[in-house]
Motif scaffolding. Structure first.
Motif, PDB file in Angstrom:
ATOM      1  N   UNK A  44       0.832  -1.207   0.000  1.00 58.79           N
ATOM      2  CA  UNK A  44       0.000   0.000   0.000  1.00 58.79           C
ATOM      3  C   UNK A  44       0.871   1.262   0.000  1.00 58.79           C
ATOM      4  N   UNK A  45       1.959   1.242   0.773  1.00 58.54           N
ATOM      5  CA  UNK A  45       2.904   2.363   0.730  1.00 58.54           C
ATOM      6  C   UNK A  45       3.425   2.527  -0.698  1.00 58.54           C
ATOM      7  N   UNK A  50       2.101   1.834  -3.569  1.00 57.61           N
ATOM      8  CA  UNK A  50       1.215   2.461  -4.558  1.00 57.61           C
ATOM      9  C   UNK A  50       0.860   3.890  -4.162  1.00 57.61           C
ATOM     10  N   UNK A  51       1.445   4.409  -3.083  1.00 57.31           N
ATOM     11  CA  UNK A  51       1.304   5.831  -2.814  1.00 57.31           C
ATOM     12  C   UNK A  51       0.557   6.216  -1.554  1.00 57.31           C
ATOM     13  N   UNK A  52       0.245   5.256  -0.681  1.00 59.30           N
ATOM     14  CA  UNK A  52      -0.516   5.593   0.520  1.00 59.30           C
ATOM     15  C   UNK A  52       0.430   6.053   1.630  1.00 59.30           C
ATOM     16  N   UNK A  53       0.012   7.084   2.352  1.00 60.11           N
ATOM     17  CA  UNK A  53       0.790   7.553   3.499  1.00 60.11           C
ATOM     18  C   UNK A  53       0.644   6.539   4.629  1.00 60.11           C
ATOM     19  N   UNK A  54       1.542   6.572   5.626  1.00 54.08           N
ATOM     20  CA  UNK A  54       1.431   5.608   6.730  1.00 54.08           C
ATOM     21  C   UNK A  54       0.056   5.616   7.382  1.00 54.08           C
ATOM     22  N   UNK A  85      -2.803   6.502   5.988  1.00 57.57           N
ATOM     23  CA  UNK A  85      -3.761   5.921   5.042  1.00 57.57           C
ATOM     24  C   UNK A  85      -3.640   4.398   5.025  1.00 57.57           C
ATOM     25  N   UNK A  92      -6.768   2.125   5.667  1.00 60.40           N
ATOM     26  CA  UNK A  92      -7.346   1.366   4.561  1.00 60.40           C
ATOM     27  C   UNK A  92      -6.909  -0.091   4.519  1.00 60.40           C
ATOM     28  N   UNK A  93      -5.808  -0.417   5.141  1.00 58.15           N
ATOM     29  CA  UNK A  93      -5.303  -1.789   5.057  1.00 58.15           C
ATOM     30  C   UNK A  93      -5.258  -2.461   6.433  1.00 58.15           C
ATOM     31  N   UNK A 131      -8.899  -2.575   8.407  1.00 63.10           N
ATOM     32  CA  UNK A 131      -9.850  -3.550   7.852  1.00 63.10           C
ATOM     33  C   UNK A 131      -9.371  -4.992   7.985  1.00 63.10           C
ATOM     34  N   UNK A 172       6.022   5.839  -0.806  1.00 58.14           N
ATOM     35  CA  UNK A 172       4.892   6.474  -1.492  1.00 58.14           C
ATOM     36  C   UNK A 172       5.306   7.670  -2.329  1.00 58.14           C
ATOM     37  N   UNK A 223      -4.527  -7.216  -1.171  1.00 54.62           N
ATOM     38  CA  UNK A 223      -5.352  -6.868  -0.022  1.00 54.62           C
ATOM     39  C   UNK A 223      -6.598  -7.733  -0.044  1.00 54.62           C
ATOM     40  N   UNK A 261      -5.877   7.141  -4.896  1.00 53.22           N
ATOM     41  CA  UNK A 261      -4.992   8.012  -4.109  1.00 53.22           C
ATOM     42  C   UNK A 261      -4.469   9.157  -4.969  1.00 53.22           C
TER      43      UNK A 261
END
Lengths: 273, 347
Positions: A171-172, A174-178, A180, A184-185, A188, B75, B89, B104
């Motif tokens: 997830x990091x 593909x561009x997600x901040x810590x 996020x 999101x990950x 859930x 990121x 996921x 994003x």
């Protein structure tokens, strides 16, 4: 042929198990349930002489019953909420970070359960007396909060630890901040298990009696505390029985809710199944 | 499109005692696929993770198209990584897995839909968007993981042993597909593997790593035919590496002797099984003959227990217990971890 015969053989062990379970769990429930709806039930009759809702009427018309219901619900909600706010970040820290005395702190939550609870409560009550927390809503909240710590730390720690780190890294990537990634990950993924812990602590708090009684008396009366005083002080069994049936309602809804939100397998995982 | 420059990168763990990557430099050209090949613990994965931003180098710099990304978090890098465990996921379906990165980037929904569908088409999974990840086979999961990286059009694609969890047959098919996709998109790619087959089949160049250092970098065919060190020689394909002594131009190990035109001293003689001829004689005993149909492999033991492997066209000509001479047709000699001689036929 022999396999066919084998398949038809009666599973006596299973039947015995079912019978014992029925006697131990279902039978007392039926007795209590029957008492709640009995207007008249005198020895030696096997079924009540008169069924009816008379004692429901008298129980529900009592002001102290309604106060205790609201008290129990607001206590349980407040304790669960505070427990989430305190324990979930702590659980994440235990699961993911290393800090001094991490293991010692982690196992200290077990210590609270390792000693006889009543002795611990009496000691705390002594301190609370000085702090004017006896008979106080927040005093009971604090004491019940202690009871939830073990569930709300240990189960979410296991949940956070079982989240695959590669999923978070992906997830990091593909561009997600810590933050996020957590939202999101991680959450859930750990969610169903954490939901199980939250539910467990809500129901556990709702039925908690020792702390509520010792710290809360006399001003704070929760439903279980009221039920105990009914059973102890009233010659009429029906008051206690009606209150018991009322007490099933929250756990019944909690389990219904749990089944809706959480699929059964992941829910079981939260309980270590 | 993009050039990756790794300059003097070092990574130490603990209190600097463990050098996972040691003063490593490499430039991956635009559209090139470079394989990092080495045994486990050689630092290849650590190096890849530093390029992806998951580890911070202790020293050195990493540049992508001239931009220094050494300290940038994952990121903020134009890299896309495919993990060994696919790392999809599981609480999202295929479409959401692929759309997450695009969302994003705040792309409009129609654009997201278009790009996800296009990338699913590319990896051979059209119409799979609504599937849940656990409904996919291992190969399909890995394709989705590849698509998840590619859909963001990264400048550098990083592959961390992406086929390791797949069976042999699937692995071979998938590596061909990935190579095709990589060449169609002309995407600069760094690929980590410990399987030499994978490296030889896919790479433009192979970097052989050992103890955090580059042992040799070369095109696959060169690496096989001209290994610069005994380690590379032994790691790529099968190689007989016999330690012995050279004096007066003759290499000796027990009864095995052969002329090698180098100076006196200890040396390692390297012979490929396919370049090792056998003849009836007395240097060693045949321990075992394995018949593969198309060819045979003969294990020959010297009296000191050292075992040579020789490839023979007809296995039935040789039997266990037979005494034979070893006749290398092509060979190299190493001393102090470097080539000192390579026979004509070997190069």
């Amino acid at each position: 042929m022999s396999t066919l015969v084998d398949k038809r053989r009666i599973d006596w062990a299973g039947i015995a198990f079912a019978v014992v379970l029925t006697l131990v769990i279902i039978f007392p429930l039926i007795v209590v349930g029957t008492w709640a709806f009995a207007n008249v039930w005198r020895y030696p009759a096997i079924i009540p002489q008169e069924f009816g809702l008379r004692y429901w009427g008298t129980t529900l018309s009592r002001q102290d019953v309604w106060t205790s219901i609201t008290m129990s619900l607001s206590l349980s909600l407040m304790v669960t909420l505070l427990s989430c706010i305190i324990c979930l970040p702590a659980a994440y820290a235990f699961a993911r970070m290393s800090f001094p005395a991490r293991n010692l702190l982690f196992f200290s939550f077990l210590a609270g359960q390792a000693f006889p609870k009543f002795g611990l409560l009496v000691a705390i009550a002594g301190i609370f007396l000085h702090l004017n927390l006896i008979g106080n809503f927040w005093g009971v909240v604090m004491i019940q909060l202690v009871g939830t710590l073990l569930y709300m730390i240990w189960i979410p720690v296991a949940a956070f630890q079982s989240v695959d780190r590669r999923m978070e890294e992906a997830a990091r990537d593909v561009g997600a901040s810590p933050f996020r990634v957590f939202w999101s990950i991680t959450l859930p993924q750990a969610g169903p298990t954490i939901a199980a812990a939250v539910l467990l602590s809500f129901v556990g708090t709702f039925y908690e009696t020792e702390g509520a009684w010792l710290i809360g008396a006399p001003a704070i009366r929760t439903m279980p505390v009221l039920m105990i005083s009914f059973i102890n002080n009233q010659p009429v069994i029906q008051y206690g029985a009606v209150l018991s049936v009322l007490l099933w309602i929250p756990s019944f809804f909690a389990i219904l809710f749990a089944r809706r939100v959480v699929n059964s397998s992941s829910f079981a995982r939260g309980f270590g199944g | 499109m993009a050039v990756l420059e790794i300059q003097n990168v070092t990574k130490t763990f603990g209190s600097g005692s463990v050098r996972a990557v040691d003063d490593f430099s490499l430039t991956v050209g635009d559209g090139e696929l470079v394989c990092l090949l080495g045994p486990s613990g050689s630092g290849k994965s650590t190096l890849l993770r530093m390029v992806g931003g998951f580890e911070t180098p202790t020293g050195g710099s990493i540049r992508i198209d001239g931009d220094d990304v050494t300290k940038a978090p994952p990121e903020k890098r134009p890299t896309g990584m495919v993990f060994q465990s696919h790392a999809l996921w599981t609480h999202m379906n295929v479409f959401k897995n692929l759309a997450f990165g695009l969302k994003l980037r705040r792309l409009p929904p129609e654009e997201i839909k278009r790009r996800v569908e296009a990338i699913l088409e590319l990896v051979g999974l059209p119409g799979y968007g609504t599937r849940l990840t656990h409904q996919l086979s291992g190969g399909q999961q890995q394709r989705v993981a590849l698509a998840r990286s590619l859909v963001l059009e990264p400048k550098i694609l990083l592959l961390d042993e992406p086929f390791a969890s797949l069976d042999q047959h699937l692995r071979e098919r998938l590596r061909e597909e990935v190579r095709d996709i990589q060449q169609r998109l002309k995407i600069t790619t760094l690929f980590v593997t410990h399987g030499q087959d994978e490296a030889l089949a896919m790479a433009d160049r192979i970097v052989v790593m050992r103890d955090g250092k580059m042992e040799q970098v070369a095109a696959p065919d060169t690496l096989y035919r001209e290994p610069q060190t005994p380690f590379v020689a032994g790691f790529i394909g099968t190689m007989n590496l016999a330690e012995g002594v050279v004096s007066d131009g003759t290499f000796t190990r027990g009864p095995f002797t052969m002329p090698v035109p180098v100076g006196d001293g200890a040396a390692i003689l390297a012979v490929r099984p396919e370049a090792l001829g056998l003849a009836p004689g007395g240097m060693g005993d045949i321990h075992r003959v394995t018949d593969f149909g198309t060819h045979g492999i003969v294990d020959v033991d010297l009296p000191d227990g050292f075992r040579f492997k020789a490839m023979v066209p007809e296995a039935r000509e040789w039997k266990a217990g037979q005494k034979v001479d070893l006749k290398p047709r092509a060979f190299s000699a190493y001393r102090d971890n470097a080539v000192i001689y390579r026979s004509q036929a070997a190069s």
